[in-house]
Design an enzyme around this catalytic site. Structure first.
Site, PDB file in Angstrom:
ATOM      1  N   LYS A 182       0.848  -1.200   0.000  1.00 34.35           N
ATOM      2  CA  LYS A 182       0.000   0.000   0.000  1.00 34.35           C
ATOM      3  C   LYS A 182       0.877   1.242   0.000  1.00 34.35           C
ATOM      4  O   LYS A 182       1.507   1.582   0.999  1.00 34.35           O
ATOM      5  CB  LYS A 182      -0.904   0.047   1.241  1.00 34.35           C
ATOM      6  CG  LYS A 182      -1.988   1.104   1.081  1.00 34.35           C
ATOM      7  CD  LYS A 182      -2.436   1.736   2.353  1.00 34.35           C
ATOM      8  CE  LYS A 182      -1.614   2.902   2.794  1.00 34.35           C
ATOM      9  NZ  LYS A 182      -1.608   4.082   1.904  1.00 34.35           N
ATOM     10  N   GLU A 258      10.479   1.470  10.036  1.00 37.17           N
ATOM     11  CA  GLU A 258      11.364   2.602   9.734  1.00 37.17           C
ATOM     12  C   GLU A 258      10.554   3.855  10.020  1.00 37.17           C
ATOM     13  O   GLU A 258       9.693   4.244   9.221  1.00 37.17           O
ATOM     14  CB  GLU A 258      11.801   2.555   8.260  1.00 37.17           C
ATOM     15  CG  GLU A 258      12.645   1.352   7.895  1.00 37.17           C
ATOM     16  CD  GLU A 258      14.043   1.405   8.480  1.00 37.17           C
ATOM     17  OE1 GLU A 258      14.434   2.455   9.027  1.00 37.17           O
ATOM     18  OE2 GLU A 258      14.745   0.379   8.425  1.00 37.17           O
ATOM     19  N   CYS A 292      13.292  11.504   6.547  1.00 43.39           N
ATOM     20  CA  CYS A 292      13.461  11.069   7.932  1.00 43.39           C
ATOM     21  C   CYS A 292      14.898  11.305   8.389  1.00 43.39           C
ATOM     22  O   CYS A 292      15.166  11.443   9.571  1.00 43.39           O
ATOM     23  CB  CYS A 292      13.100   9.601   8.064  1.00 43.39           C
ATOM     24  SG  CYS A 292      13.989   8.589   6.883  1.00 43.39           S
ATOM     25  N   GLU A 389       9.665  16.635  14.106  1.00 43.72           N
ATOM     26  CA  GLU A 389      10.238  16.592  12.758  1.00 43.72           C
ATOM     27  C   GLU A 389       9.721  17.793  11.985  1.00 43.72           C
ATOM     28  O   GLU A 389       8.508  17.949  11.809  1.00 43.72           O
ATOM     29  CB  GLU A 389       9.749  15.337  12.028  1.00 43.72           C
ATOM     30  CG  GLU A 389      10.561  14.110  12.289  1.00 43.72           C
ATOM     31  CD  GLU A 389      10.137  12.980  11.360  1.00 43.72           C
ATOM     32  OE1 GLU A 389       8.982  12.546  11.434  1.00 43.72           O
ATOM     33  OE2 GLU A 389      10.983  12.513  10.576  1.00 43.72           O
TER      34      GLU A 389
HETATM   35  P1  NAP Z   1       2.409   8.353   7.803  1.00 44.51           P
HETATM   36  O1  NAP Z   1       1.304   9.319   7.951  1.00 44.51           O
HETATM   37  O2  NAP Z   1       2.761   7.511   8.958  1.00 44.51           O
HETATM   38  O3  NAP Z   1       2.027   7.452   6.544  1.00 44.51           O
HETATM   39  C1  NAP Z   1       2.858   6.416   6.098  1.00 44.51           C
HETATM   40  C2  NAP Z   1       2.009   5.349   5.453  1.00 44.51           C
HETATM   41  O4  NAP Z   1       1.139   4.777   6.438  1.00 44.51           O
HETATM   42  C3  NAP Z   1       1.097   5.882   4.341  1.00 44.51           C
HETATM   43  O5  NAP Z   1       1.008   4.910   3.332  1.00 44.51           O
HETATM   44  C4  NAP Z   1      -0.215   6.044   5.062  1.00 44.51           C
HETATM   45  O6  NAP Z   1      -1.339   6.010   4.237  1.00 44.51           O
HETATM   46  C5  NAP Z   1      -0.204   4.840   5.975  1.00 44.51           C
HETATM   47  N1  NAP Z   1      -1.112   4.949   7.114  1.00 44.51           N
HETATM   48  C6  NAP Z   1      -1.582   6.063   7.697  1.00 44.51           C
HETATM   49  N2  NAP Z   1      -2.409   5.730   8.722  1.00 44.51           N
HETATM   50  C7  NAP Z   1      -2.430   4.377   8.773  1.00 44.51           C
HETATM   51  C8  NAP Z   1      -3.094   3.436   9.620  1.00 44.51           C
HETATM   52  N3  NAP Z   1      -3.883   3.819  10.618  1.00 44.51           N
HETATM   53  N4  NAP Z   1      -2.907   2.131   9.393  1.00 44.51           N
HETATM   54  C9  NAP Z   1      -2.105   1.722   8.391  1.00 44.51           C
HETATM   55  N5  NAP Z   1      -1.456   2.565   7.562  1.00 44.51           N
HETATM   56  C10 NAP Z   1      -1.606   3.873   7.752  1.00 44.51           C
HETATM   57  O7  NAP Z   1       3.736   9.072   7.362  1.00 44.51           O
HETATM   58  P2  NAP Z   1       3.943  10.110   6.188  1.00 44.51           P
HETATM   59  O8  NAP Z   1       3.473  11.437   6.646  1.00 44.51           O
HETATM   60  O9  NAP Z   1       3.404   9.589   4.916  1.00 44.51           O
HETATM   61  O10 NAP Z   1       5.529  10.083   6.048  1.00 44.51           O
HETATM   62  C11 NAP Z   1       6.346  10.839   6.826  1.00 44.51           C
HETATM   63  C12 NAP Z   1       6.933  10.040   7.968  1.00 44.51           C
HETATM   64  O11 NAP Z   1       7.643   8.921   7.463  1.00 44.51           O
HETATM   65  C13 NAP Z   1       7.941  10.836   8.760  1.00 44.51           C
HETATM   66  O12 NAP Z   1       7.771  10.617  10.129  1.00 44.51           O
HETATM   67  C14 NAP Z   1       9.277  10.286   8.285  1.00 44.51           C
HETATM   68  O13 NAP Z   1      10.323  10.453   9.199  1.00 44.51           O
HETATM   69  C15 NAP Z   1       8.930   8.862   8.074  1.00 44.51           C
HETATM   70  N6  NAP Z   1       9.906   8.221   7.203  1.00 44.51           N
HETATM   71  C16 NAP Z   1      10.787   7.338   7.756  1.00 44.51           C
HETATM   72  C17 NAP Z   1      11.752   6.729   6.981  1.00 44.51           C
HETATM   73  C18 NAP Z   1      12.731   5.760   7.577  1.00 44.51           C
HETATM   74  O14 NAP Z   1      13.317   5.003   6.816  1.00 44.51           O
HETATM   75  N7  NAP Z   1      12.942   5.743   8.881  1.00 44.51           N
HETATM   76  C19 NAP Z   1      11.814   7.020   5.605  1.00 44.51           C
HETATM   77  C20 NAP Z   1      10.913   7.924   5.073  1.00 44.51           C
HETATM   78  C21 NAP Z   1       9.949   8.513   5.893  1.00 44.51           C
HETATM   79  P3  NAP Z   1      -1.992   7.393   3.715  1.00 44.51           P
HETATM   80  O15 NAP Z   1      -0.991   7.985   2.822  1.00 44.51           O
HETATM   81  O16 NAP Z   1      -3.209   6.984   2.995  1.00 44.51           O
HETATM   82  O17 NAP Z   1      -2.272   8.216   4.924  1.00 44.51           O
END
Ligand code: NAP
Length: 486
Positions: A182, A258, A292, A389
């Protein structure tokens, strides 16, 4: 700022389940928006729980034969996909820029980086090895083998729409796992283009299933509760990671997480200033700060703080901001309106606590979700952006006096993904790196991400590693055979 030539969107827009392109059962679709203009660039099928169940059923059906597929065959499929991605760099970069906003040059960089995970894991697929030893009393043989963990759930964020997918699909397929994937709601097109490439590369039906949706909680929740999935590999926010960890408990599912970061970028008193500023430009401005690994807190020795701030402000202030598809643009828009509003709120809080905006500090009203490169000096360490962040092009500089003080400041966070240390003293570099509570340390560099290295964090930045020699382990189980010696 927003006039641009619209790149051709060549991605499929349907769900990819069981090796075929399908419309969503509900017939609903959702819009994909260009963050540089706020305009709709595509409509994509919107999966519901029934589609999610079909995808999981396809992954389960394909699991056994995929696990039995010769490692060399799995390797060659990944290798073909690597070459196809490279051959389609321009097409993929245009899709990434259109739906995510990063400048085309950065998008090309992501294509190269993302493709490398397929090359790396095509090489790892044929290197899965076991062990043969004797029990201590010499009476039994122990043969240790590795087996794929089974059908795996992959969930990715929008900030690296290609690389976050290949970093999971690569090791999963190399290990012999089938996947349901997804992508983020904002960036489904890159994931669907990747599915088309994998199909062309020869991935058998059901091995990879891609399910865009506006109902992340429903779709992923149904997979988590299905009892069929054996693994979740998630990249995203710590908040969502915690929800998924709780959902993994009832079925004791393997997890890789991650999650978020809050990277300290330390400039010691003996640092080479030019090198530190070069590193800061990469650690802060890669992906407009939406990474991140982005440097979130610049902790600079007081003797260098003003010079560092002035130099960084000159470099950041000179960057060209605009639609990522325009030639020469170096900083694209942020992902959406709420992402930009969050950045402004954090900047306003720091300014209210006495920080000084050396450059930038005020959002662009649009259209598009632009935020100017911003340098804040004399930031109060209690400001919200020290513990949140930023996910935007804002460098917050806090001066420090002693090594103990800076290590305490750096570690004063629940996150621990990466830290950067700039110093010309090798002893200091290693000592400080060892004291930082992080999974990765950049010494005199602002870039740590590489498919050959184990990427991941400690504390609330996550569990497990992606890439490197250990990346494939996340998708493998141990199984051992006890055999008496007669
Ligand atoms: P996010 O809101 O956590 O979303 C990530 C993914 O999870 C999206 O596909 C999202 O779908 C899905 N999601 C959201 N709510 C969910 C739920 N209740 N159950 C299952 N899946 C769910 O994060 P983001 O805003 O897209 O990305 C930014 C974050 O990612 C930052 O915190 C960044 O640091 C982190 N990140 C970490 C790494 C690493 O390798 N450590 C790399 C890149 C990014 P939707 O898009 O439909 O909401």
């Amino acid at each position: 700022m927003t006039s641009m030539t619209r790149p051709a969107i060549t991605s499929p827009t349907q769900l990819f389940i069981g090796g075929t392109w399908r419309t969503a059962n509900s017939a609903r679709k959702f819009d994909v928006v260009d963050p540089a203009t706020g305009e709709v660039i595509a409509v994509v099928d919107d999966a519901d729980i029934s589609d999610a169940e079909a995808a999981m059923a396809a992954a389960v059906a394909a699991q056994e034969s995929w696990a039995q597929t010769a490692p060399r065959t799995r390797s060659e499929i990944l290798s073909r996909a690597f070459h196809l991605i490279i051959a389609r760099t321009e097409e993929l970069a245009a899709i990434i820029t259109a739906e995510m906003g990063k400048p085309l040059a950065d998008a090309r960089g992501e294509v190269a980086y993302g493709a490398e995970f397929f090359r790396w894991f095509s090489e790892e697929a044929v290197r899965i090895s076991g062990d043969h030893t004797l029990t201590g009393d010499g009476k039994n043989r122990i043969i240790v083998t590795r087996a794929p963990v089974g059908p795996s759930i992959l969930v990715t964020p929008w900030n690296f729409p290609l690389a976050m997918g290949t970093r999971k699909i690569g090791p999963a397929l190399a290990a012999g796992c089938t996947v349901v994937f997804k992508p983020a709601e904002q960036t489904p097109l890159t994931a669907l283009a990747l599915a088309a490439i994998l199909l062309e590369a020869g991935v058998p039906d059901g091995v990879v299933n891609v399910v865009p949706t506006t109902d992340a909680a429903g779709v992923v929740g149904s997979w988590m509760a299905s009892g069929s999935a054996r693994k979740i590999s998630f990249t995203g926010s710590t908040a969502v990671g915690k929800i998924l960890l709780a959902q993994a408990a009832p079925t004791v599912m393997r997890t890789s997480m991650e999650l978020g970061g809050n990277a300290p970028f330390i400039v010691a008193e003996d640092a080479d200033l030019d090198r530190a500023v070069d590193g800061a430009m990469v650690a802060k401005m890669r992906n407009m700060g939406e990474a991140c690994t982005a440097a979130n807190r610049f902790l600079v020795h007081r003797s260098l703080a003003n010079d560092f701030a002035a130099e960084l402000a000159a470099r950041m202030g000179a960057l060209t901001v605009g639609a990522g598809s325009r030639p020469g643009v170096e900083v694209g828009p942020l992902i959406d309106r709420s992402g930009r509003a969050k950045v402004q709120r954090l900047v306003d809080d720091a300014l209210a606590r006495g920080a000084r905006a050396v450059v930038g500090g005020q959002e662009d009203p649009g259209p598009g979700y632009f935020y100017p490169p911003t340098v804040l000096d004399d930031v109060d360490a209690r400001s919200d952006l020290m513990s949140t962040e930023i996910f935007g092009p804002v460098a917050a500089i806090v001066p420090y006096d002693t090594e103990d003080e800076v290590i305490a400041l750096a570690n004063d966070t629940e996150w621990g993904l990466v830290g950067y240390v700039f110093t010309q003293d090798i002893d200091r570099a290693l000592r400080m790196g060892e004291r930082l509570e992080v999974g990765m340390v950049g010494i005199n560099t602002g870039l740590v991400s590489n498919p050959a290295a184990p990427f991941g964090g400690v504390k609330q930045s996550g569990l497990g590693r992606e890439g490197g020699k250990v990346g494939i382990d996340e998708f493998l189980e141990y199984k051992y055979f006890a055999i008496p010696r007669s």
